[in-house]
Write a protein that holds these residues in place. Structure first.
Motif, PDB file in Angstrom:
ATOM      1  N   GLY A 227      11.436   5.328   7.427  1.00 24.80           N
ATOM      2  CA  GLY A 227      11.102   6.646   7.836  1.00 24.80           C
ATOM      3  C   GLY A 227      12.107   7.563   7.666  1.00 24.80           C
ATOM      4  N   GLY A 228      11.948   8.813   8.415  1.00 25.46           N
ATOM      5  CA  GLY A 228      13.019   9.846   8.223  1.00 25.46           C
ATOM      6  C   GLY A 228      12.844  10.783   7.083  1.00 25.46           C
ATOM      7  N   VAL A 229      12.578  10.373   5.836  1.00 20.84           N
ATOM      8  CA  VAL A 229      12.662  11.158   4.827  1.00 20.84           C
ATOM      9  C   VAL A 229      11.452  10.615   4.109  1.00 20.84           C
ATOM     10  CG1 VAL A 229      14.848  11.889   4.974  1.00 20.84           C
ATOM     11  CG2 VAL A 229      14.175   9.899   3.549  1.00 20.84           C
ATOM     12  N   ASN A 230      11.082  11.530   3.018  1.00 23.23           N
ATOM     13  CA  ASN A 230      10.100  10.999   1.975  1.00 23.23           C
ATOM     14  C   ASN A 230      10.715  10.012   0.893  1.00 23.23           C
ATOM     15  OD1 ASN A 230       7.940  10.844   0.376  1.00 23.23           O
ATOM     16  ND2 ASN A 230       7.920  13.005  -0.331  1.00 23.23           N
ATOM     17  N   TYR A 231       9.804   8.989   0.953  1.00 19.57           N
ATOM     18  CA  TYR A 231      10.399   7.896  -0.036  1.00 19.57           C
ATOM     19  C   TYR A 231      10.038   8.249  -1.584  1.00 19.57           C
ATOM     20  CZ  TYR A 231      10.512   2.964  -1.990  1.00 19.57           C
ATOM     21  OH  TYR A 231      10.835   1.930  -2.863  1.00 19.57           O
ATOM     22  N   GLU A 232       9.274   9.259  -1.761  1.00 20.52           N
ATOM     23  CA  GLU A 232       8.819   9.416  -3.101  1.00 20.52           C
ATOM     24  C   GLU A 232      10.132   9.615  -4.068  1.00 20.52           C
ATOM     25  OE1 GLU A 232       6.051   8.154  -4.578  1.00 20.52           O
ATOM     26  OE2 GLU A 232       5.378   7.625  -2.622  1.00 20.52           O
ATOM     27  N   PRO A 233      10.912  10.563  -3.721  1.00 20.22           N
ATOM     28  CA  PRO A 233      12.081  10.950  -4.651  1.00 20.22           C
ATOM     29  C   PRO A 233      12.739   9.896  -5.008  1.00 20.22           C
ATOM     30  CG  PRO A 233      11.687  12.666  -3.044  1.00 20.22           C
ATOM     31  CD  PRO A 233      10.752  11.421  -2.613  1.00 20.22           C
ATOM     32  N   TYR A 234      12.855   8.831  -3.892  1.00 18.53           N
ATOM     33  CA  TYR A 234      13.738   7.656  -4.268  1.00 18.53           C
ATOM     34  C   TYR A 234      12.829   6.526  -4.817  1.00 18.53           C
ATOM     35  CZ  TYR A 234      16.533   9.648  -0.541  1.00 18.53           C
ATOM     36  OH  TYR A 234      17.125  10.729   0.017  1.00 18.53           O
ATOM     37  N   ARG A 235      11.694   6.474  -5.127  1.00 20.50           N
ATOM     38  CA  ARG A 235      11.158   5.303  -5.399  1.00 20.50           C
ATOM     39  C   ARG A 235      11.390   4.813  -6.700  1.00 20.50           C
ATOM     40  NH1 ARG A 235       6.367   2.777  -3.470  1.00 20.50           N
ATOM     41  NH2 ARG A 235       5.777   4.784  -2.170  1.00 20.50           N
ATOM     42  N   ALA A 236      11.288   5.772  -7.713  1.00 21.87           N
ATOM     43  CA  ALA A 236      11.724   5.057  -9.012  1.00 21.87           C
ATOM     44  C   ALA A 236      13.174   4.558  -9.128  1.00 21.87           C
ATOM     45  CB  ALA A 236      11.746   6.333  -9.957  1.00 21.87           C
ATOM     46  N   LYS A 237      14.394   5.149  -8.482  1.00 17.41           N
ATOM     47  CA  LYS A 237      15.645   4.551  -8.297  1.00 17.41           C
ATOM     48  C   LYS A 237      15.517   2.959  -7.616  1.00 17.41           C
ATOM     49  CE  LYS A 237      19.897   3.803  -8.405  1.00 17.41           C
ATOM     50  NZ  LYS A 237      21.005   4.640  -7.430  1.00 17.41           N
ATOM     51  N   PHE A 238      14.617   3.022  -6.426  1.00 17.81           N
ATOM     52  CA  PHE A 238      14.376   1.886  -5.957  1.00 17.81           C
ATOM     53  C   PHE A 238      14.059   0.569  -6.706  1.00 17.81           C
ATOM     54  CE2 PHE A 238      15.948   3.623  -2.030  1.00 17.81           C
ATOM     55  CZ  PHE A 238      15.904   2.964  -0.952  1.00 17.81           C
ATOM     56  N   GLU A 239      12.790   1.013  -7.390  1.00 15.31           N
ATOM     57  CA  GLU A 239      12.157  -0.112  -8.297  1.00 15.31           C
ATOM     58  C   GLU A 239      12.954  -0.679  -9.432  1.00 15.31           C
ATOM     59  OE1 GLU A 239       8.539   1.769  -9.310  1.00 15.31           O
ATOM     60  OE2 GLU A 239       7.804   1.266  -7.448  1.00 15.31           O
ATOM     61  N   ASN A 240      13.923   0.422  -9.710  1.00 11.28           N
ATOM     62  CA  ASN A 240      15.004   0.114 -10.701  1.00 11.28           C
ATOM     63  C   ASN A 240      16.165  -1.075 -10.193  1.00 11.28           C
ATOM     64  OD1 ASN A 240      16.307   0.282 -13.387  1.00 11.28           O
ATOM     65  ND2 ASN A 240      18.086   1.228 -12.103  1.00 11.28           N
ATOM     66  N   LEU A 241      16.441  -0.635  -9.061  1.00 13.07           N
ATOM     67  CA  LEU A 241      17.532  -1.413  -8.206  1.00 13.07           C
ATOM     68  C   LEU A 241      16.991  -2.737  -7.960  1.00 13.07           C
ATOM     69  CD1 LEU A 241      19.265   1.217  -6.146  1.00 13.07           C
ATOM     70  CD2 LEU A 241      20.428  -0.409  -7.575  1.00 13.07           C
ATOM     71  N   ILE A 242      15.795  -2.783  -7.557  1.00 10.16           N
ATOM     72  CA  ILE A 242      15.034  -4.162  -7.032  1.00 10.16           C
ATOM     73  C   ILE A 242      14.570  -5.048  -8.256  1.00 10.16           C
ATOM     74  CG2 ILE A 242      12.946  -5.007  -5.882  1.00 10.16           C
ATOM     75  CD1 ILE A 242      13.069  -2.293  -3.970  1.00 10.16           C
ATOM     76  N   GLY A 243      14.062  -3.945  -9.271  1.00  9.88           N
ATOM     77  CA  GLY A 243      13.721  -4.799 -10.772  1.00  9.88           C
ATOM     78  C   GLY A 243      12.143  -5.153 -10.418  1.00  9.88           C
ATOM     79  N   ARG A 244      11.505  -4.665  -9.533  1.00 11.00           N
ATOM     80  CA  ARG A 244       9.860  -4.830  -9.477  1.00 11.00           C
ATOM     81  C   ARG A 244       9.522  -3.935  -8.206  1.00 11.00           C
ATOM     82  NH1 ARG A 244       9.752  -8.329  -4.973  1.00 11.00           N
ATOM     83  NH2 ARG A 244      11.706  -9.776  -5.033  1.00 11.00           N
ATOM     84  N   LYS A 245       8.267  -3.767  -8.405  1.00 12.15           N
ATOM     85  CA  LYS A 245       7.696  -2.921  -7.269  1.00 12.15           C
ATOM     86  C   LYS A 245       7.443  -3.899  -5.866  1.00 12.15           C
ATOM     87  CE  LYS A 245       4.923   0.296 -10.151  1.00 12.15           C
ATOM     88  NZ  LYS A 245       3.655   1.083 -10.283  1.00 12.15           N
ATOM     89  N   VAL A 246       7.519  -3.229  -4.796  1.00 12.86           N
ATOM     90  CA  VAL A 246       7.374  -3.788  -3.536  1.00 12.86           C
ATOM     91  C   VAL A 246       6.623  -3.150  -2.689  1.00 12.86           C
ATOM     92  CG1 VAL A 246       9.589  -4.962  -3.661  1.00 12.86           C
ATOM     93  CG2 VAL A 246       9.480  -2.729  -2.523  1.00 12.86           C
ATOM     94  N   ASP A 247       5.669  -3.635  -1.707  1.00 15.68           N
ATOM     95  CA  ASP A 247       4.786  -2.752  -0.974  1.00 15.68           C
ATOM     96  C   ASP A 247       6.026  -2.076   0.222  1.00 15.68           C
ATOM     97  OD1 ASP A 247       2.685  -3.641  -2.043  1.00 15.68           O
ATOM     98  OD2 ASP A 247       2.190  -5.029  -0.340  1.00 15.68           O
ATOM     99  N   SER A 248       5.360  -0.769   0.604  1.00 13.50           N
ATOM    100  CA  SER A 248       6.352  -0.211   1.518  1.00 13.50           C
ATOM    101  C   SER A 248       5.435   0.260   2.825  1.00 13.50           C
ATOM    102  CB  SER A 248       7.028   1.003   0.835  1.00 13.50           C
ATOM    103  OG  SER A 248       5.938   1.997   0.582  1.00 13.50           O
ATOM    104  N   ILE A 249       6.024   0.503   3.830  1.00 14.53           N
ATOM    105  CA  ILE A 249       5.322   0.936   5.012  1.00 14.53           C
ATOM    106  C   ILE A 249       6.232   2.266   5.659  1.00 14.53           C
ATOM    107  CG2 ILE A 249       4.396   0.623   7.439  1.00 14.53           C
ATOM    108  CD1 ILE A 249       4.454  -2.393   6.807  1.00 14.53           C
ATOM    109  N   GLU A 250       5.421   3.441   5.590  1.00 14.28           N
ATOM    110  CA  GLU A 250       6.045   4.534   6.317  1.00 14.28           C
ATOM    111  C   GLU A 250       5.819   4.691   7.818  1.00 14.28           C
ATOM    112  OE1 GLU A 250       6.668   9.440   5.516  1.00 14.28           O
ATOM    113  OE2 GLU A 250       5.146   8.235   4.628  1.00 14.28           O
TER     114      GLU A 250
END
Length: 495
Positions: A246-269
């Motif tokens: 929460g707090g900010v939009n996740y979308e600008p971070y999503r690509a970076k997160f998926e790269n750090l995690i190494g896969r997609k994960v579900d998210s809840i805003e």
């Protein structure tokens, strides 16, 4: 499947049915909240000053109670802070959530015995809606981390003070205490960088299944984990499959997160604030967050382009439209009345009522009459990143009104994890996306009033260094996506 996960699924079904009862009767739900708020606050100082006893309708309320921000309500709040009772709400609040103000310095937002349970229930119910929709409940057997402020509280006149996330830490249900991380001792560390390192040490060998926090600070946690473990986060935490933010939009971070995690994960805003818990994502399939209409908060909405007019119209839930940018106004069972929290929202659905946070009413660029909002710059960056190898850590946008040469422009300060192959093509993609979204901006480009977007690259950790320099590293603090001045831009330019 464990007994705990089976119980979670059964409880999720129960909560889903309860949600449907009020979500399918939105106007009646809000009217019930409104009547209860007026009734309970009639004999408070605020209620007497604003003739609550004479209020029968919303029109009466709007006539008696003007829209206020914190500065306008400050005289009442100071009385409560000084220990007086029955000022904004009956009795005394249980807590004050202490937040950073602007002209007012620190702000003290009351939390009462009536309002506090809704902060806890909303976060819980968001997870239960996820379980009910997806059937995924195995994560309840793993460890969960909530990156938050220190739970250490001060006390004055019988009221405790602290950060909202620290206050909430005192209300973690017993059935989650064994699963919850980090430890109490680590959570109490004030220095954010020291705290992150301690959290990494505590969690790196645990079965982490749920991670929650503001994306920019979770990203910092992930980067430290990666440095220490030498692996993707998904390899360190093999059962990590749910990110709550929460707090900010996740979308600008999503690509970076998926790269750090190494896969997609579900998210809840989530949409929590010191002033109330307003909405949460109730579906993985539908856009937006479910507006909580029975949670002790009465909502009003003012169109953002009318907000600064002399007498802007105040809309209630049955009158709103899809896609319009509204300033969110609240009255609550914590004693906030006609209160402007500063956020703007847009409705993505009216059955049920779902919203997205589109920005801050004070955070926009309109140096040339374009009135660009956060949602537009976030969407433009996301569109530019798609289909490229570029990854962005952080960004903010400011107007450059008086360049050394040429036309004025919007300057985008971007900290890249991976730079685009062609920075000029990347800027062109941002500019094209902005022009599609905002016709005023497009007119300024076509009319040669503005030149196209200019990107200024920020060195690695430049935004973290900036936040540290102003004493706002970590916790619930976040970089404004855009501003109508160059206060942030000039400091970043000197870095």
């Amino acid at each position: 499947m464990s007994v705990k996960s089976i119980a979670a699924k059964l409880f999720a079904q129960k909560i889903y049915k309860k949600t449907q009862a009020w979500a399918t009767n939105p106007v009646a739900s809000q009217q019930a909240v409104f009547r209860n708020l007026i009734k309970e606050a009639k004999q408070t100082e605020f209620g007497l000053d604003h003739k609550f006893a004479e209020i029968k309708t919303f029109e009466d309320f709007a006539k008696n109670v003007p829209i206020r921000d914190y500065e306008d309500l400050k005289n009442y709040v100071e009385k409560v802070v000084n220990g007086q009772e029955n000022i904004l709400w009956k009795g005394k609040p249980l807590y004050f959530a202490k937040t950073s103000g602007t002209t007012s310095g620190a702000k003290y937002i009351p939390l009462t015995k009536e309002s506090m349970p809704y902060h806890i229930e909303a976060a819980r119910n968001a997870i239960l809606h996820y379980i009910n929709e997806t059937g995924n409940a195995d994560f309840v057997d793993g460890k969960m981390i909530f990156l938050q402020g220190s739970p250490i509280l001060e006390e004055k006149h019988g009221i405790q003070f602290g950060r909202l996330s620290g206050i909430v830490a005192h209300f973690i249900p017993k059935y989650l205490q064994k699963n919850r991380m980090p430890s109490w001792e680590t959570n109490c560390i004030e220095d954010w960088e020291t705290k992150i390192d301690a959290i990494v040490d505590e969690t790196i060998n645990e079965n982490m299944t749920v991670i929650s926090g503001i994306p920019s600070w979770v990203q910092m946690y992930f980067e430290r984990l990666h440095q220490k473990g030498g692996k993707n986060i998904g390899d360190i935490f093999k059962n990590f499959n749910l990110f709550i933010y929460g707090g900010v939009n996740y979308e600008p971070y999503r690509a970076k997160f998926e790269n750090l995690i190494g896969r997609k994960v579900d998210s809840i805003e989530l949409f929590p604030a010191s002033e109330g818990f307003f909405a949460y994502q109730d579906s993985q399939k539908e856009k937006g967050m479910l507006l909580l209409l029975n949670a002790g908060i009465f909502y009003e909405f003012v169109k953002s382009d009318e907000f600064y007019s002399d007498k802007p119209r105040r809309y209630t839930i049955g009158e709103v439209e899809l896609g319009v940018n509204y300033v969110l106004i609240i009255s609550t069972n914590a004693g906030l009345w006609g209160y402007n929290i500063g956020d703007t929202v847009q409705f993505t659905s009216l059955k049920p009522y779902r919203i997205i946070v589109s920005g801050r009413i004070k955070h926009f660029i309109s140096a040339f009459g374009e009135h660009v909002i956060a949602k537009e710059v976030e969407s433009a960056l996301q569109e530019a990143v798609e289909g490229t190898s570029a990854r962005v850590n952080e960004f903010t946008v400011a107007p450059q009104i008086s360049p050394d040469s040429g036309l004025p422009y919007h300057e985008w300060f971007i900290e890249f994890e991976n730079e685009p192959d062609d920075i000029f093509a990347f800027a062109e993609a941002i500019d094209n996306a902005m022009r599609k979204q905002n016709m005023y901006y497009d007119d300024l480009i076509v009319g040669n009033i503005l030149q196209k977007v200019v990107i200024t690259k920020v060195t690695k950790n430049g935004f973290q260094d900036y936040m540290k320099s102003i004493g706002k590293l970590g916790g619930q603090n976040k970089i404004p996506r855009l501003s109508d001045n160059r206060n942030i831009a000039d400091l970043l330019s000197k870095a």
